[in-house]
Design an enzyme around this catalytic site. Structure first.
Site, short mmCIF file in Angstrom:
data_model
loop_
_atom_site.label_atom_id
_atom_site.label_comp_id
_atom_site.label_asym_id
_atom_site.label_seq_id
_atom_site.Cartn_x
_atom_site.Cartn_y
_atom_site.Cartn_z
N GLY A 150 0.81 -1.21 0.00
CA GLY A 150 0.00 0.00 0.00
C GLY A 150 0.85 1.26 0.00
N GLU A 165 3.41 1.27 -11.27
CA GLU A 165 4.86 1.11 -11.06
C GLU A 165 5.65 2.21 -11.77
OE1 GLU A 165 6.39 -1.08 -9.23
OE2 GLU A 165 4.77 -2.46 -8.73
N GLY A 166 5.11 3.43 -11.71
CA GLY A 166 5.73 4.57 -12.38
C GLY A 166 5.18 4.66 -13.79
N THR A 167 4.51 5.77 -14.09
CA THR A 167 3.92 5.91 -15.42
C THR A 167 5.03 6.08 -16.45
OG1 THR A 167 3.80 8.32 -15.37
CG2 THR A 167 1.93 7.12 -14.40
C1 LIG Z 1 -4.79 -2.13 -11.65
C2 LIG Z 1 -3.86 -1.30 -10.82
C3 LIG Z 1 -3.13 -1.90 -9.81
C4 LIG Z 1 -2.31 -1.14 -8.97
N1 LIG Z 1 -1.63 -1.74 -7.94
C5 LIG Z 1 -0.99 -0.96 -7.01
C6 LIG Z 1 -0.45 -1.54 -5.81
O1 LIG Z 1 -0.48 -2.76 -5.61
N2 LIG Z 1 0.10 -0.71 -4.87
C7 LIG Z 1 0.17 0.65 -5.05
O2 LIG Z 1 0.68 1.33 -4.15
N3 LIG Z 1 -0.33 1.22 -6.19
C8 LIG Z 1 -0.90 0.46 -7.16
N4 LIG Z 1 -1.45 1.04 -8.31
C9 LIG Z 1 -1.41 2.50 -8.43
C10 LIG Z 1 -0.44 3.00 -9.48
O3 LIG Z 1 0.89 2.82 -9.06
C11 LIG Z 1 -0.78 4.48 -9.77
O4 LIG Z 1 -2.00 4.46 -10.50
C12 LIG Z 1 0.32 5.19 -10.55
O5 LIG Z 1 1.41 5.46 -9.71
C13 LIG Z 1 -0.17 6.51 -11.18
O6 LIG Z 1 -0.80 7.29 -10.23
P1 LIG Z 1 -2.25 7.95 -10.56
O7 LIG Z 1 -3.14 6.87 -11.06
O8 LIG Z 1 -2.65 8.69 -9.35
O9 LIG Z 1 -1.98 8.92 -11.77
P2 LIG Z 1 -1.42 10.41 -11.67
O10 LIG Z 1 -0.19 10.45 -10.86
O11 LIG Z 1 -2.53 11.33 -11.33
O12 LIG Z 1 -1.00 10.65 -13.20
C14 LIG Z 1 -1.97 10.91 -14.22
C15 LIG Z 1 -1.21 11.36 -15.48
O13 LIG Z 1 -0.42 12.53 -15.16
C16 LIG Z 1 0.92 12.28 -15.52
N5 LIG Z 1 1.83 13.00 -14.63
C17 LIG Z 1 1.79 13.06 -13.27
N6 LIG Z 1 2.83 13.79 -12.81
C18 LIG Z 1 3.55 14.14 -13.90
C19 LIG Z 1 4.75 14.89 -14.09
N7 LIG Z 1 5.45 15.41 -13.06
N8 LIG Z 1 5.19 15.08 -15.35
C20 LIG Z 1 4.53 14.55 -16.40
N9 LIG Z 1 3.40 13.85 -16.29
C21 LIG Z 1 2.92 13.64 -15.05
C22 LIG Z 1 1.09 10.77 -15.41
O14 LIG Z 1 2.23 10.32 -16.12
C23 LIG Z 1 -0.22 10.29 -15.96
O15 LIG Z 1 -0.17 10.31 -17.35
C24 LIG Z 1 -2.20 0.27 -9.19
C25 LIG Z 1 -2.91 0.85 -10.25
C26 LIG Z 1 -3.72 0.09 -11.05
C27 LIG Z 1 -4.48 0.75 -12.18
#
Ligand SMILES: Cc1cc2nc3c(=O)[nH]c(=O)nc-3n(C[C@H](O)[C@H](O)[C@H](O)COP(=O)(O)OP(=O)(O)OC[C@H]3O[C@@H](n4cnc5c(N)ncnc54)[C@H](O)[C@@H]3O)c2cc1C
Length: 388
Positions: free
Chosen positions: A133, A367-369
């Site tokens: 988490g 795991e990092g977009t």
């Molecule tokens: C099915 C699924 C399983 C998951 N499992 C886990 C888990 O087990 N544990 C856990 O902790 N998390 C988990 N996650 C969460 C996942 O790691 C996050 O969704 C991810 O880190 C992106 O965060 P966010 O969805 O809030 O998107 P945001 O951070 O809101 O990003 C949205 C968009 O904005 C862009 N963006 C954000 N900041 C910047 C920047 N500085 N410069 C350029 N672009 C930017 C992003 O690249 C993306 O395109 C899971 C997600 C999914 C969908």
């Protein structure tokens, strides 16, 4: 038909007998046990938990860790397992990644001896399941902003906050939870049933449908001092776990790409249009197949080199960012091209392509977009952080 692999550049010649054996074991498991049921699991939005004992018995959970019942495999062997499992489904690979890289690894690396003895053998055998988490509803790409807090109260800690998008959440016996304390971010082992800890599943996903994704909630959740990971100090401890998981993803997505490519190749040499000729006789179709096999081969080389570097203790987080970003992007593009080559059939779940494509949309984000890994690489080559 058993899967025969995708090896354009004779890369198998770079693998040891042991590595080939491990891959073959994982390949057979996927062919015989995963593929027959994964379409229905995906349709029904069901995690195939019945596969856990077998996955564990094969040594695939925490495969690259030593001791405590773990298989002690090399990082290349571990990567090959991830590749084969994700050829089956990214959701199943996510389960194995989370259990090994995000739950067993932090306990192994930051835990007390008692925590290791308590949890690692049970997690390895699949008797216990874990989740990780870190993400919160308001903080994904920037986990440093997390709002979840842990306050010391006598010999206990009291956690408050919410975690979102947590793989394995509702099926987990133990959650590795990251929370803000007076001394910075720390890691806690929150056990199922602890007072103040509740979990609810996220429904309506059109991706990762064969994987459990949950929200975790902490309302004055009391955790004993013995459940604090003693060596997990600061956000960098959490990020080091992510590096382990991202390494596995870099390999895993090659499996999904191989499955898409091979499905499209087999389809296009059989499917006929215009003068009763296979569509593979058309140059535009061959161009797509050539693009895919070239990109898959480059991704295989990158993963194998990263694996060798990791086994030599030389793999750095910025290397892993390149591996994850490149290979996920490659796999997603292969899925989209393969879908196109199958025409209308490409949208059907009789074929695995659309399922892989939908899954890979998540893999691109978690795991990092893709953007964040681009910025990691950018920082590495310029020395200038551009996250803000
Ligand atoms: C099915 C699924 C399983 C998951 N499992 C886990 C888990 O087990 N544990 C856990 O902790 N998390 C988990 N996650 C969460 C996942 O790691 C996050 O969704 C991810 O880190 C992106 O965060 P966010 O969805 O809030 O998107 P945001 O951070 O809101 O990003 C949205 C968009 O904005 C862009 N963006 C954000 N900041 C910047 C920047 N500085 N410069 C350029 N672009 C930017 C992003 O690249 C993306 O395109 C899971 C997600 C999914 C969908």
């Amino acid at each position: 038909m058993p899967f025969r692999g995708v090896d354009y550049m004779l890369l198998d010649s770079q693998l040891t007998e042991q590595e080939l054996l491990v891959r073959q074991t994982a390949r057979r498991f996927v062919d015989e046990r995963v593929l027959p049921l994964i379409r229905d699991c995906y349709r029904d939005g069901r995690f195939p938990s019945e596969l856990i004992p077998e996955i564990a018995q094969l040594g695939f959970l925490g495969a690259n860790l030593e001791g405590y019942g773990c298989a002690g495999m090399s990082n290349v062997e571990y990567g090959l397992i991830m590749q084969e499992i994700e050829r089956g489904d990214s959701g199943l690979r996510s389960f194995v990644s989370v259990q090994g890289a995000l739950v067993m690894y932090p306990i192994y690396t930051y835990g007390s001896e008692e925590q290791k003895q308590t949890w690692l053998p049970r997690l390895q055998s699949g008797e216990a399941i874990g989740c990780f988490g870190l993400t919160e509803p308001g903080f994904g790409s920037n986990p440093a902003g997390m709002l979840t807090t842990a306050r010391q109260d006598g010999s206990d800690w009291v956690l408050n906050g919410e975690k979102a998008w947590i793989t394995n959440g509702s099926v987990a016996n133990v959650a590795v939870v990251w929370a803000r304390t007076n001394a910075g971010v720390q890691g806690f082992l929150v056990e199922k049933g602890m007072p103040g800890y509740s979990v609810s599943d996220i429904h309506g996903k059109l991706s990762m449908r064969a994987s459990v994704t949950s929200s975790l909630s902490f309302s004055d959740c009391r955790v004993p001092q013995t459940n604090v990971l003693p060596a997990a100090k600061g956000l960098k401890a959490a990020l080091a776990c992510l590096t382990q998981a991202r390494y596995g993803i870099g390999w895993g997505v090659i499996g999904a790409a191989m499955d898409c490519y091979e499905t499209a190749r087999q389809y296009t040499v059989v499917r006929k249009q215009f003068d009763d000729r296979p569509i593979a006789t058309h140059q535009l179709v061959q161009e797509k197949l050539a693009w895919m096999i070239t990109e898959i081969t480059k991704a295989q080389l990158l993963a194998l080199h990263a694996g060798r570097l990791k086994d030599a203790g030389k793999l750095e987080p910025a290397h892993v960012s390149m591996l994850k970003r490149n290979n996920v992007g490659m796999a997603l593009e292969c899925a989209r091209m393969s879908r196109d080559l199958l025409g209308a059939n490409g949208i059907m779940d009789e074929y695995p392509i659309m399922r892989h494509m939908c899954n890979l949309e998540t893999v691109k984000t978690y795991e990092g977009t893709d953007h964040i890994h681009t910025l990691v690489i950018g920082e590495r080559v310029t020395g200038i952080p551009a996250y803000r």
